[in-house]
Design an enzyme around this catalytic site. Structure first.
Site, PDB file in Angstrom:
ATOM      1  N   CYS A   1     -31.204  -2.492 -44.081  1.00 19.79           N
ATOM      2  CA  CYS A   1     -31.070  -0.937 -43.488  1.00 19.79           C
ATOM      3  C   CYS A   1     -31.595  -0.277 -44.009  1.00 19.79           C
ATOM      4  CB  CYS A   1     -29.460  -1.242 -44.067  1.00 19.79           C
ATOM      5  SG  CYS A   1     -28.952   0.453 -42.387  1.00 19.79           S
ATOM      6  N   LEU A   2     -31.448   1.147 -44.584  1.00 19.20           N
ATOM      7  CA  LEU A   2     -32.489   2.869 -44.990  1.00 19.20           C
ATOM      8  C   LEU A   2     -33.554   1.521 -45.785  1.00 19.20           C
ATOM      9  CD1 LEU A   2     -32.285   5.487 -44.788  1.00 19.20           C
ATOM     10  CD2 LEU A   2     -31.169   5.238 -46.818  1.00 19.20           C
TER      11      LEU A   2
ATOM     12  N   GLN B   1     -36.223   0.973 -44.526  1.00 19.52           N
ATOM     13  CA  GLN B   1     -36.705   2.279 -43.475  1.00 19.52           C
ATOM     14  C   GLN B   1     -37.241   2.957 -44.527  1.00 19.52           C
ATOM     15  OE1 GLN B   1     -33.247   4.194 -41.931  1.00 19.52           O
ATOM     16  NE2 GLN B   1     -33.049   2.892 -40.233  1.00 19.52           N
TER      17      GLN B   1
ATOM     18  N   ASN C   1     -26.357  -1.630 -38.386  1.00 20.30           N
ATOM     19  CA  ASN C   1     -25.585  -0.003 -37.861  1.00 20.30           C
ATOM     20  C   ASN C   1     -26.156   0.697 -38.524  1.00 20.30           C
ATOM     21  OD1 ASN C   1     -24.290   1.945 -38.541  1.00 20.30           O
ATOM     22  ND2 ASN C   1     -23.509   1.749 -40.824  1.00 20.30           N
TER      23      ASN C   1
ATOM     24  N   GLY D   1     -28.941   4.406 -37.109  1.00 22.20           N
ATOM     25  CA  GLY D   1     -29.445   5.677 -35.875  1.00 22.20           C
ATOM     26  C   GLY D   1     -31.019   5.655 -35.935  1.00 22.20           C
TER      27      GLY D   1
ATOM     28  N   HIS E   1     -28.134  -6.343 -41.080  1.00 25.81           N
ATOM     29  CA  HIS E   1     -27.069  -6.883 -42.162  1.00 25.81           C
ATOM     30  C   HIS E   1     -26.854  -7.463 -42.572  1.00 25.81           C
ATOM     31  CE1 HIS E   1     -25.832  -2.124 -43.690  1.00 25.81           C
ATOM     32  NE2 HIS E   1     -26.207  -1.938 -42.409  1.00 25.81           N
TER      33      HIS E   1
ATOM     34  N   GLU F   1     -25.542  -9.310 -44.804  1.00 19.04           N
ATOM     35  CA  GLU F   1     -24.864 -10.155 -45.394  1.00 19.04           C
ATOM     36  C   GLU F   1     -23.387 -10.534 -44.228  1.00 19.04           C
ATOM     37  OE1 GLU F   1     -23.727  -5.284 -44.822  1.00 19.04           O
ATOM     38  OE2 GLU F   1     -25.574  -6.476 -45.754  1.00 19.04           O
TER      39      GLU F   1
END
Length: 401
Positions: free
Chosen positions: A284-285, A288, A326, A328, A368, A370
């Site tokens: 996720c982040l 990025q 999840n 944006g 994700h 997990e």
């Protein structure tokens, strides 16, 4: 002939005011007050407690497209934020239907009381399909959600606040979601009739350092379930301090906010970690952040991806997986430099969902794996990372599936 009672409507006790001046009235739930945030929608049918406690939702109001939320209550086992006392997660919620009394053997607290305790402002009784369609067409809006049991609102002031909020672009929220100090994680995944387990010190074969941008508990549990002792460190920890812990590998966690803002301090650290030749895995982040560290760019998405039913193609296996998402923001595929390969892509809109550095034990995914909540199609990614640790120790690889 008997007289019928006149038609009545409940007085609005909560409002969602969008930056364009749109006002949506409903019934207040959870905490009272008001908060500025971005509105998104989540299409998952289950796992509302995990969703609402996911630190990646910091700065956001979650609209659930599934109409009935709260039916199974809440408990202490399904919380995802690392430090529940800090209550990091979604700041607002929007439901279609009123919350009913819970009916589940694991229920400990009513969702409304749970929202109050966490300070989450909520609104229910609105047409969530219409709001979702609005977001799909216009993009995720900045807004103010307000709850007053007396139904007293200064609508013009709320409109001004919604319009004035700068939004998530340029906002470093990882600094709020991260741990205040280092800690060790040894809890293993939940097993039927046993609950969560503990990784014994003698059973810990590998040491993973997790850079905490807002990590979820189930990610850490899956590492522990693969015999990894995890040391969780704050987001601003230096590469020197991370390497001083002598890890076998480094994990870059999920988290909220604009990756470019967090990257101001995180990217130089990650670039130094890449030079160390240690295995690195990001989610996720963290994905990025890795993208920025290798020279790619990130961009704000129109409406983001939030749900447990997103199809993603893994180019390394040729298989399609249904995953939980999840986010944006996304890594711009066109900006990936030479020597960095795209490994996963969204089959909804073609956005980047994974990358790896050619010739180095470094990879990451946007989704994700997990599965909390969500399918377990991507659990193999944890074994793929652990296999890199095993390779460095001269051990045979685990079967990914």
């Amino acid at each position: 002939m008997t007289e019928t009672a006149p038609w009545t409507t409940r007085k609005p006790t909560a409002m969602l005011v969008l930056a364009d001046g749109t006002v949506i009235e409903g019934t207040g739930i959870g905490a009272t007050g008001k908060v500025q945030a971005e509105v998104c929608f989540n299409t998952a049918l289950t796992g509302y407690e995990e969703i609402l406690t996911d630190p990646s939702y910091l700065g956001q109001i979650v609209t659930f497209t599934f109409p009935h939320i709260g039916n199974v209550g809440t408990n202490e086992e399904d919380i995802e934020d690392l430090t529940p006392a800090a209550r990091r997660g979604a700041v607002g919620v929007i439901f279609k239907a009123d919350i009913t009394d819970p009916s589940n053997f694991r229920a400990v607290k009513h969702l409304d009381a749970w929202l109050k305790a966490r300070g989450v402002i909520g609104l229910c009784g609105i047409d969530t399909r219409a709001l979702t369609a609005w977001i799909r067409e216009n993009g995720a809006p900045n807004a103010v959600i307000a709850h007053d049991p007396n139904g007293v609102f200064d609508i013009e002031a709320l409109k001004a606040e919604a319009k004035a909020w700068s939004g998530l672009v340029g906002l470093d929220l990882a600094i709020e979601a991260t741990s205040g100090q280092s800690s060790t994680w040894t809890e293993t995944p939940w097993v039927w009739n046993k609950g969560y387990g503990t990784l014994g010190e003698a059973d810990a074969k590998y040491h993973v350092v997790c850079v905490d941008f807002g990590v979820k508990r189930n990610i850490l549990r899956l590492f522990a379930g693969l015999d990894c002792k995890v040391t969780v460190v704050p987001a601003q920890t230096s590469a020197e301090d991370i390497l001083a812990l002598k890890p076998d590998g480094v994990f870059l966690s999920n988290g909220p906010g604009d990756p470019a803002a967090t990257g101001e301090y995180a990217v130089p650290v990650i670039q130094n970690l890449i030079k160390s030749e240690l295995p690195i895995f990001g989610i996720c982040l963290g994905h990025q952040m890795l993208g920025l560290a290798v020279g790619a760019k990130t961009e704000k998405m129109h409406q983001g991806h939030h749900g447990a039913n997103h199809p993603v193609k893994d180019f390394t296996t040729g298989k399609v997986e249904i995953v939980s998402m999840n986010h944006g923001f996304a890594v711009d595929t066109k900006s990936l430099p030479e020597g960095v390969e795209e490994t996963h892509t969204s089959l909804f809109d073609g956005t980047n969902c994974g990358l790896r550095i050619v010739g180095k034990p470094v990879f990451s995914v946007q989704h994700h794996p997990e599965a909390s909540p969500g399918p377990q199609d991507s659990h193999y990614l944890f074994r793929r990372f652990v296999n890199l640790l095993r390779e460095n120790k001269g051990e045979a690889a685990l079967a990914e599936r």
